[in-house]
Motif scaffolding. Structure first.
Motif, PDB file in Angstrom:
ATOM      1  N   UNK A 136       0.883  -1.165   0.193  1.00  0.00           N
ATOM      2  CA  UNK A 136      -0.005   0.013   0.064  1.00  0.00           C
ATOM      3  C   UNK A 136       0.889   1.234   0.057  1.00  0.00           C
ATOM      4  N   UNK A 137       0.266   2.316  -0.758  1.00  0.00           N
ATOM      5  CA  UNK A 137       1.165   3.364  -0.818  1.00  0.00           C
ATOM      6  C   UNK A 137       0.158   4.711  -0.161  1.00  0.00           C
ATOM      7  N   UNK A 138       0.803   5.519   0.794  1.00  0.00           N
ATOM      8  CA  UNK A 138      -0.145   6.403   1.289  1.00  0.00           C
ATOM      9  C   UNK A 138      -0.144   7.671   0.367  1.00  0.00           C
ATOM     10  N   UNK A 139       0.826   8.293  -0.069  1.00  0.00           N
ATOM     11  CA  UNK A 139       1.147   9.411  -0.793  1.00  0.00           C
ATOM     12  C   UNK A 139       2.329   9.272  -1.795  1.00  0.00           C
ATOM     13  N   UNK A 140       1.897   9.657  -3.020  1.00  0.00           N
ATOM     14  CA  UNK A 140       3.359   9.747  -3.990  1.00  0.00           C
ATOM     15  C   UNK A 140       3.250  10.900  -4.973  1.00  0.00           C
ATOM     16  N   UNK A 141       4.171  11.572  -5.259  1.00  0.00           N
ATOM     17  CA  UNK A 141       4.101  12.788  -6.134  1.00  0.00           C
ATOM     18  C   UNK A 141       4.988  12.326  -7.350  1.00  0.00           C
ATOM     19  N   UNK A 142       5.021  13.118  -8.415  1.00  0.00           N
ATOM     20  CA  UNK A 142       5.865  13.070  -9.521  1.00  0.00           C
ATOM     21  C   UNK A 142       5.183  14.168 -10.604  1.00  0.00           C
ATOM     22  N   UNK A 143       6.133  14.302 -11.629  1.00  0.00           N
ATOM     23  CA  UNK A 143       5.704  15.415 -12.569  1.00  0.00           C
ATOM     24  C   UNK A 143       5.123  14.362 -13.881  1.00  0.00           C
ATOM     25  N   UNK A 144       4.127  14.684 -14.147  1.00  0.00           N
ATOM     26  CA  UNK A 144       3.092  14.005 -15.185  1.00  0.00           C
ATOM     27  C   UNK A 144       3.974  14.319 -16.628  1.00  0.00           C
ATOM     28  N   UNK A 145       4.341  13.006 -17.224  1.00  0.00           N
ATOM     29  CA  UNK A 145       5.022  13.322 -18.319  1.00  0.00           C
ATOM     30  C   UNK A 145       4.261  12.532 -19.491  1.00  0.00           C
ATOM     31  N   UNK A 146       3.345  11.656 -19.313  1.00  0.00           N
ATOM     32  CA  UNK A 146       2.524  11.037 -20.250  1.00  0.00           C
ATOM     33  C   UNK A 146       0.986  10.992 -19.575  1.00  0.00           C
ATOM     34  N   UNK A 147       0.245  11.175 -20.600  1.00  0.00           N
ATOM     35  CA  UNK A 147      -1.020  10.919 -20.172  1.00  0.00           C
ATOM     36  C   UNK A 147      -1.794  10.053 -21.229  1.00  0.00           C
ATOM     37  N   UNK A 148      -2.347   8.963 -21.089  1.00  0.00           N
ATOM     38  CA  UNK A 148      -3.163   8.458 -22.065  1.00  0.00           C
ATOM     39  C   UNK A 148      -4.749   8.698 -22.102  1.00  0.00           C
ATOM     40  N   UNK A 149      -5.550   8.473 -23.228  1.00  0.00           N
ATOM     41  CA  UNK A 149      -6.951   8.830 -23.245  1.00  0.00           C
ATOM     42  C   UNK A 149      -7.784   7.989 -22.108  1.00  0.00           C
ATOM     43  N   UNK A 150      -8.691   8.332 -21.581  1.00  0.00           N
ATOM     44  CA  UNK A 150      -9.560   7.574 -20.559  1.00  0.00           C
ATOM     45  C   UNK A 150     -10.340   6.536 -21.342  1.00  0.00           C
ATOM     46  N   UNK A 151     -10.208   5.362 -20.604  1.00  0.00           N
ATOM     47  CA  UNK A 151     -11.267   4.285 -21.410  1.00  0.00           C
ATOM     48  C   UNK A 151     -12.488   4.068 -20.612  1.00  0.00           C
ATOM     49  N   UNK A 152     -13.384   3.892 -21.117  1.00  0.00           N
ATOM     50  CA  UNK A 152     -14.715   3.392 -20.484  1.00  0.00           C
ATOM     51  C   UNK A 152     -14.883   2.022 -21.048  1.00  0.00           C
ATOM     52  N   UNK A 153     -15.665   1.219 -19.636  1.00  0.00           N
ATOM     53  CA  UNK A 153     -15.918  -0.053 -20.126  1.00  0.00           C
ATOM     54  C   UNK A 153     -17.067  -0.672 -19.207  1.00  0.00           C
ATOM     55  N   UNK A 154     -17.360  -2.116 -19.499  1.00  0.00           N
ATOM     56  CA  UNK A 154     -18.320  -2.564 -18.786  1.00  0.00           C
ATOM     57  C   UNK A 154     -17.397  -4.148 -18.165  1.00  0.00           C
ATOM     58  N   UNK A 155     -17.526  -4.312 -16.884  1.00  0.00           N
ATOM     59  CA  UNK A 155     -16.969  -5.390 -16.347  1.00  0.00           C
ATOM     60  C   UNK A 155     -17.939  -6.384 -15.769  1.00  0.00           C
ATOM     61  N   UNK A 156     -17.350  -7.326 -14.872  1.00  0.00           N
ATOM     62  CA  UNK A 156     -18.319  -8.280 -13.892  1.00  0.00           C
ATOM     63  C   UNK A 156     -18.971  -7.413 -12.889  1.00  0.00           C
ATOM     64  N   UNK A 157     -18.362  -6.185 -12.345  1.00  0.00           N
ATOM     65  CA  UNK A 157     -19.288  -5.480 -11.337  1.00  0.00           C
ATOM     66  C   UNK A 157     -19.718  -4.172 -12.136  1.00  0.00           C
ATOM     67  N   UNK A 158     -19.984  -3.854 -13.176  1.00  0.00           N
ATOM     68  CA  UNK A 158     -20.583  -2.885 -13.978  1.00  0.00           C
ATOM     69  C   UNK A 158     -19.832  -1.980 -14.700  1.00  0.00           C
ATOM     70  N   UNK A 159     -20.133  -0.731 -14.875  1.00  0.00           N
ATOM     71  CA  UNK A 159     -19.318   0.122 -15.700  1.00  0.00           C
ATOM     72  C   UNK A 159     -18.189   0.472 -14.830  1.00  0.00           C
TER      73      UNK A 159
END
Length: 127
Positions: A21-44
């Motif tokens: 487990x990690x409580x807090x982490x920081x970092x400079x954002x160098x790359x971001x991918x498009x957000x994905x949406x889907x449907x799984x066993x527990x819903x969207x």
């Protein structure tokens, strides 16, 4: 609240075993991918991945069921902060092809903040 949480560096996190487990982490954002949406066993669900860096160390992160991080946040420092409680909201996950690679797995109960938002102690809202 931020002073009460232990900050883990990316270098340290990369050496931790899966499930840590990690409580807090920081970092400079160098790359971001498009957000994905889907449907799984527990819903969207939604997910978005990206890469943060500190002191030359990089880690992939995936946020689940959270507002999207906009593309224009690249270059800014992000803070991932867990909400406490009994169940950890951020854990390290191993890459299924390479057990030495780690991904920061961030659930919806975790806060994703910019430095400015953390100073104000306000979660980011983008939806």
């Amino acid at each position: 609240m931020k002073d009460e949480l232990q900050t883990t560096t990316i270098k340290t996190a990369l050496a931790f075993p899966e499930g840590t487990p990690i409580q807090r982490m920081t970092g400079k954002l160098t790359h971001i991918f498009p957000r994905k949406e889907g449907e799984g066993d527990f819903g969207p669900y939604t997910s978005q991945s990206g890469v943060i860096e500190d002191d030359g160390n990089k880690i992939l992160f995936t946020i689940w069921n959270r507002p999207a991080i906009p593309e224009d946040y690249k270059g800014r420092t992000l803070i991932f902060r867990c909400g406490g409680g009994k169940k950890p909201t951020m854990t390290l996950k191993s890459d299924f092809k390479d057990n030495t690679k780690r991904t920061l797995n961030v659930t919806k109960s975790c806060l994703v903040l910019t430095e400015e938002e953390e100073m104000d102690d306000v979660p980011m809202h983008h939806e």
